[in-house]
Scaffold this motif. Sequence first.
Motif, mmCIF file in Angstrom:
data_model
loop_
_atom_site.group_PDB
_atom_site.id
_atom_site.type_symbol
_atom_site.label_atom_id
_atom_site.label_comp_id
_atom_site.label_asym_id
_atom_site.label_seq_id
_atom_site.Cartn_x
_atom_site.Cartn_y
_atom_site.Cartn_z
ATOM 1 N N PHE A 141 0.823 -1.204 0.000
ATOM 2 C CA PHE A 141 0.000 0.000 0.000
ATOM 3 C C PHE A 141 0.864 1.263 0.000
ATOM 4 O O PHE A 141 0.452 2.299 -0.546
ATOM 5 C CB PHE A 141 -0.959 0.001 1.204
ATOM 6 N N VAL A 142 2.068 1.210 0.578
ATOM 7 C CA VAL A 142 2.973 2.361 0.520
ATOM 8 C C VAL A 142 3.546 2.502 -0.887
ATOM 9 O O VAL A 142 3.632 3.610 -1.437
ATOM 10 C CB VAL A 142 4.093 2.230 1.563
ATOM 11 N N ALA B 131 0.993 3.992 -3.124
ATOM 12 C CA ALA B 131 0.852 5.428 -2.921
ATOM 13 C C ALA B 131 1.968 6.192 -3.623
ATOM 14 O O ALA B 131 1.747 7.265 -4.197
ATOM 15 C CB ALA B 131 0.845 5.741 -1.430
ATOM 16 N N ILE C 23 1.991 10.301 2.415
ATOM 17 C CA ILE C 23 2.286 8.895 2.715
ATOM 18 C C ILE C 23 2.453 8.691 4.213
ATOM 19 O O ILE C 23 1.942 7.732 4.792
ATOM 20 C CB ILE C 23 3.558 8.451 1.954
ATOM 21 N N LYS D 268 -1.195 9.532 5.886
ATOM 22 C CA LYS D 268 -2.335 8.744 5.434
ATOM 23 C C LYS D 268 -2.059 7.240 5.419
ATOM 24 O O LYS D 268 -2.988 6.438 5.563
ATOM 25 C CB LYS D 268 -2.759 9.196 4.024
ATOM 26 N N GLU D 269 -0.805 6.855 5.248
ATOM 27 C CA GLU D 269 -0.484 5.436 5.111
ATOM 28 C C GLU D 269 0.267 4.876 6.320
ATOM 29 O O GLU D 269 -0.059 3.798 6.811
ATOM 30 C CB GLU D 269 0.355 5.217 3.840
#
Length: 328
Positions: A220-221, A224, A234, A237-238
Amino acid sequence: MTDDSVVTSPTPSPRGSESRSPGRLAWTRFKRDKTGVISACIVIFFFVIALAAPLIAKLYGKNPYTTYASERPELLDPFSYPAGPNGGMSGEFWFGIEPQLGRDVFTFLLYGIRTSLGIAVAATLLTAIVGVVVGITAGYLGGKTDYFVSRVIDILLSFPSTLFFIAFMPVVYGLFVASDENIPTSLRAVSLILVLSAFGWASLARLLRGQVLGLREREFVEAAKVTGASPFRIVFKELLPNLWTPIIIQSTLMLPAFVTAEAGLAFLGVGIIDPTPDWGVMIQRGAQFYTEDLTFMLFPGVSMVLFVLAFNLLGDSVRDALDPKSKR
């Protein structure tokens, strides 16, 4: 003849997914832990007492600074100890009076809790902010930044913090106040918060650095980054949403540690000093009279042990609720 009845499947409740959210699951697990719930009630009680100390003292009709024995000498015996039994406990002085000076122990304890918890909470918040910023920055950027920050953390963790506090606090005071001047209580409190935070953030930063090093390689990183998300987005939000559990757990462990550290410095005379009410000040004063009047030392000692124990148990319960795999 047709059958107009139609069997329909039940519509899933919108609350179903909400009840399965990590926050609700953690809250459900926490409520089942009786030790955690009782500990939380004790901790909340202490914070309410600290916040409401001025109001309680006003309703009680006394304050922690007035030396009542100077106005009423009969409160003390010829040896300057409370004349009444159990440290002078009575309907007028609920927890008795202090030997020699005759201050009211109840209000002194109320304001002592307020002072100690105020310093500990401020130090915990500042420590958490610095630890989060430094740990995430080192883990996300890596390279030379990570190497430099890691070496600084290693150096800080190698210091014998208690001995350093004792040696360093007079130096901090000397930067702002001349040696022949009295040190303001506000300066003592701010210096304690800064020094405790300066040596407290390293352990949290090391933990978060390791977490971020693992998270930054996750899909997911990477996704992004591919979409062109900025490093700021990042991180917030991540990465940060996946770090709240260790941050909360470490904070619940830091606060009681700061309470005992602050009280220890006050006991040694390098933190808050008399006549400012403080847990450590009360214990330091009580240690002078415990052979003749144990009551004055008993109340602050028992209350501090109860708070620290309750908060440590609360921290264990929060950890088990947020991370069930850590439960033994």
